[in-house]
Enzyme design. Structure first.
Site, mmCIF file in Angstrom:
data_model
loop_
_atom_site.group_PDB
_atom_site.id
_atom_site.type_symbol
_atom_site.label_atom_id
_atom_site.label_comp_id
_atom_site.label_asym_id
_atom_site.label_seq_id
_atom_site.Cartn_x
_atom_site.Cartn_y
_atom_site.Cartn_z
ATOM 1 N N ASP A 1 0.845 -1.178 0.000
ATOM 2 C CA ASP A 1 0.000 0.000 0.000
ATOM 3 C C ASP A 1 0.889 1.239 0.000
ATOM 4 O OD1 ASP A 1 -2.196 1.599 0.048
ATOM 5 O OD2 ASP A 1 -2.783 1.150 2.107
ATOM 6 N N ASP B 1 -7.028 -5.097 3.365
ATOM 7 C CA ASP B 1 -5.849 -5.815 2.879
ATOM 8 C C ASP B 1 -5.901 -7.318 3.195
ATOM 9 O OD1 ASP B 1 -4.537 -3.486 1.911
ATOM 10 O OD2 ASP B 1 -3.958 -2.977 3.958
#
Length: 921
Positions: free
Chosen positions: A394, A668
């Site tokens: 990320d 995630d």
């Protein structure tokens, strides 16, 4: 062989995380949930959960001796002492005697035991002692090393604890009855504290929000837009909505009850309170654990690699040992002696130290990585860490500082507006769901800029929690008894989708085409400055529209107020970390849910060429074949949903990459599970930490790069042992075949082979502590059994060349050419064979010139010198007759030196040619 690998790994695979266990249990849960509920769960547990489901919430609290304010600390402590920790049984360590048996129980040790029994029956006491020593050494060393490894792993895991939010009565206040205050978290007599999940007990009242793991089986007390992912239990990909209402259908299966929560599932969105009904082994998860504890674990890439390598060595042993038996039986005529010699050869070819070497190497790697702020939850993940060639990460907190500050608060025209800040503050202050860094930045900034009485002049009525499909959340507040005000904040496009007007000062304008164009231009200008834009909108609900509770449907007809814009500057360490990862052969791909403008600005600041960026809606339209092509060509992906991230990781894996994914949010979790190695941080949400294989105590790519290097160093030392053992054993057996065909006696007695093998095994104990050449750390490393077979064929016969030269010297120079002089012959080859094996460790451990360009660690050097000294002392010392050896003339040793120098020179030459042609793993 499966049993070998199972016993080999089961001691440290006990630390595998909860979600991976659930994935293995999909087959047990392929039936409908109703059948699962009755078949998989003991009747008494299912009955208790069903009773809690169709009983009023207040009555459930009474039965659990709890209250809406939760248990007192003293009551919880007493229950914990009586019921034990909230842990499932399969995660408990084995008793020492069971662990010792597991360390012994493998075919390698069983083969040695059989040979020891045969030697004992034939009254060969010396062989019995030597073989027994080998079994004892292998078993005890592995037991001690794995015990240390397990303790180290437990200490490391304790550094990363998952917690739950538990309600407790405030100190000095008596817990109320179940229903005194409903289930309002803001009740004056209630406080919220974080408690480790293992310390939870039945009767504890827990507060849940998006990102939380469900820590035990529980009955809902209150729920607001609560969606739970039960895919780990049921295999259903869609989240399930849960309600606090008492169940009316008494015939539904346990998993179908809308008011029950189960250990190991997780909250996708919404908020709730629940009372724990069962903990530990009495949970649905615990019951399943008992059913599957005897089943084999799924084979990982690491296990598959070890499996292939071990089978290669065993197939080699199964071919060579019978061949030695036949040749010696035919040429010598003594089939019993030939059988013993063949068994000794089988022992010599058996990598009995492989389990201990691998365990020790992995454990050492885990401890070293912990000192570098990398906690390994599964030891075998170290191999995947070193093999990783693509890292997906990320943007926020990884490339950037994860220190969000509120830079601007403007209306839709880009003009500074305190009114927008006030509305954003009320929204962030009153929400009870997943408070992220943006909310904290709003609160910190507003407390300095605004009237501190703002929070007390408005009371909260309700909220509509955040979820990742809407990408917004709302709170409803009231000022006294006036109308209700719904304040919504979230991603710009999602906010605009529910807006019909826009505010500018005292004016309220319709959202026509021109206004929309202006709105998007202002937002784009803020994005281009590297600011993350969150839109704020509101709606006044007059008396006729007021409700006691609100839902997503009420997020309509809103007025756009403006934006709050945040800055998350890049980390200073990001650029050198990216350069270091690239130098080590790891490609970094950015997978973010943020918009393309902010993503491009941040990537440019840290030196990543975003190029043609791929957006989430494009991923949505691609089939699997198209996506597999795109992920190879593109480096940055923006505006992704959790499902998009998971698909990208799967596409990279399908292309043959070893993929790591680094994330810390609930969005995630799917990608963390799909990756070969999931990487999270200690501050991540519970479900992300549970999904990960490795936890970083510091969210930094530089820490990650250090972990990659240590993973490769660990794998390198494991590979050294296998290559050294395989090539050395092949050379010895080839030499034995030649000697058996031409000599009138055995080139070495079974006892000699066993002693030599025992000493050689001892010399390998220090390999986990060896140094590794820098060039080996620069590229990803994987198991390659085909390369190992080729390596054996090229390097094994080199030692045979000098073994045959030793035969020639002993036969012609020292006249050891008859049965009467066989002891002298055997003593000469015993020393040369052991010293050449010790030397090959240093020749093969590096591609460079040993001792000059690459030096082994001092433990390996010291161990090699000690074993060489013992090998020379045995024939030359007072115990020679005991081992059926004899002292060699001093003139033998110049010949020995010449042969060892020649061996080293030829090996180095072949090594250079081999590395140029085939590479050097």
């Amino acid at each position: 062989m499966k049993n070998v690998l199972k016993s080999f790994f089961e001691s440290f695979l006990r630390s595998r995380h909860m979600l991976h266990h659930f994935e293995r249990w999909q087959t047990l849960l392929s039936a409908k949930p109703s059948s699962v509920g009755s078949a998989a769960m003991p009747p008494e547990i299912a009955k208790a959960l069903a009773a809690a489901s169709h009983t009023d919430a207040g009555e459930v609290l009474v039965r659990m001796n709890s209250s809406s304010q939760g248990l007192t600390e003293a009551h919880a402590l007493a229950l914990r002492k009586r019921l034990g920790s909230n842990e499932v049984r399969h995660e408990q360590p084995l008793p020492w005697w069971n662990h010792l048996w597991q360390c012994y129980r493998n075919p390698f040790n069983l083969l040695l035991t059989v040979l020891a029994l045969v030697s004992y029956i034939t009254e060969d006491t010396k062989a019995t002692v030597v073989i027994g020593s080998m079994v004892l050494l292998s078993t005890v060393l592995r037991f001690l090393q794995e015990s240390r490894s397990n303790k180290a792993a437990d200490r490391l895991k304790a550094m990363v604890s998952n917690t739950s939010t538990v309600l407790r009565p405030t100190p000095g206040e008596k817990a109320g009855r179940a229903g005194d205050s409903g289930f309002d978290l803001a009740h004056a007599g209630t406080q919220r504290i974080e408690v480790p999940m293992r310390d939870l007990v039945p009767g504890d009242v827990i507060a849940l929000s998006a990102g939380d793991m469900i820590p035990a089986d529980a009955r809902l007390l209150s729920a607001k837009d609560l969606f739970i992912s039960q895919s780990a239990l049921t295999g259903e990909s869609m989240p399930v909505e849960k309600f606090a209402a008492t169940a009316a259908d008494h015939q539904a299966g346990v998993l179908e009850r809308d008011n029950l929560l189960f250990m190991g599932t997780n909250v996708i969105s919404g908020t709730a309170t629940a009372v724990i009904v069962h903990t530990g082994a009495r949970t649905f998860f615990g019951a399943l654990a008992q059913r599957v504890s005897a089943t084999d674990r799924g084979t990982t890439a690491f296990q598959a690699g070890i499996n292939r390598v071990s089978w290669l060595l065993i197939r080699f042993m199964l071919v060579m040992a019978p061949l030695v038996l036949v040749i010696n039986g035919v040429t010598k005529g003594n089939w019993w002696e030939a059988a013993l010699f063949a068994l000794s050869i089988a022992v010599g070819l058996t990598p009995e130290m492989l389990p201990m070497i691998v365990t020790a190497t992995l454990a050492k790697g885990a401890v070293v990585m912990s000192r570098r702020k990398v906690i390994v939850k599964r030891l075998e993940a170290i191999h995947n860490f070193g093999a990783m060639d693509v890292l997906c990460t990320d943007k926020t907190g990884t490339l950037t500082q994860d220190r969000i500050v509120l830079e601007r608060h403007t209306n839709a025209w880009g003009e500074d507006s305190d009114h927008v800040l006030q509305q954003a503050y009320l929204n962030s202050f009153h929400q009870t769901g997943l408070k992220n860094l943006l909310d904290k930045a709003v609160l910190s900034h507003a407390e300095v800029q605004l009237d501190t009485q703002l929070q007390t002049s408005w009371r909260k009525v309700d909220e509509v929690p955040f979820d990742f499909s809407r990408r917004r959340m709302s709170v409803v507040v009231a000022h006294g008894d006036d109308e209700h005000l719904l304040i919504c904040k979230g991603a710009l496009e999602e906010i605009l989708s529910v807006c019909t007007s826009v505010e500018r000062g005292a004016e309220v304008l319709a959202l026509d085409t021109n206004v929309m164009t202006r709105i998007h231009r202002v937002a784009s200008e803020l994005n281009a400055q590297g600011l993350r834009v969150v839109a704020v909108a509101s709606r006044t609900l007059h008396a006729d529209a007021r409700k006691p509770a609100y839902s997503v449907a009420d997020e309509s007809g809103l007025t756009l107020l403006g934006y709050v814009a945040f800055l998350d500057p890049p980390k200073e360490s990001t650029v050198p970390a990216l350069q270091a990862l690239a130098a080590h052969g790891v490609a970094v791909k950015v997978l973010t849910g943020d918009n393309e403008l902010v993503t491009r600005k941040v990537c440019g600041d840290v030196g990543i060429d975003a190029g043609r960026m791929v957006l989430g809606h494009e991923v949505e339209r691609m089939n699997e074949a198209e996506l597999r092509q795109v992920v190879e060509m593109r480096q940055v992906f923006a505006k992704l949903t959790p499902a998009h991230k998971e698909r990208i990781v799967q596409a990279l894996h399908a292309n043959g990459h070893v993929v790591g994914f680094m994330g810390d949010g609930i969005n995630d979790a799917p990608a963390l599970r799909a990756a070969d190695i999931g990487i999270s941080v200690d501050g991540a949400v519970d479900v992300a930490k549970e999904s990960a294989d490795i936890i970083l105590l510091e969210k930094s790519l530089m820490v990650l790069e250090q972990g990659v290097v240590e993973g490769r160093r660990t794998f390198a030392n494991m590979l050294k042992y296998i290559k050294i053992t395989a090539s050395s054993n092949f050379g010895n057996v080839f030499s034995v075949l030649v000697a058996s065909a031409f000599l009138p006696f055995l080139p070495m007695l079974p006892l000699h082979l066993l002693v030599q093998n025992l000493l050689y095994d001892v010399s390998q104990i220090a390999i986990p502590f060896d140094n590794v050449d820098e060039e080996f750390l620069k590229t990803p490393q994987r198991w390659n059994p085909a390369d190992l077979g080729r390596f054996m064929v090229f390097f094994g016969p080199i030692s045979s060349v000098f073994d045959i030269l030793t035969y020639t010297v002993m036969w012609f120079v020292f006249a050891a050419n008859s049965v009467e002089h066989q002891t002298l012959f055997q003593s000469g080859w015993f020393i040369e064979g052991l010293l050449s094996q010790t030397l090959i460790v240093h020749l093969i451990r590096t591609r460079r010139i040993p001792f000059l360009q690459s030096r082994a660690a001092w433990p390996l050097l010291a161990m090699g010198v000690a074993i060489a000294a013992i090998g020379i002392w045995l024939p030359m010392g007072p115990l020679a007759h005991y081992f059926k050896l004899q002292a060699l003339p001093l003139t033998y040793f110049p010949w020995l030196v010449l042969m060892l120098v020649g061996y080293a020179t030829l090996t180095q030459a072949v090594k250079g040619w081999y590395a140029r042609r085939y590479g050097w793993q």
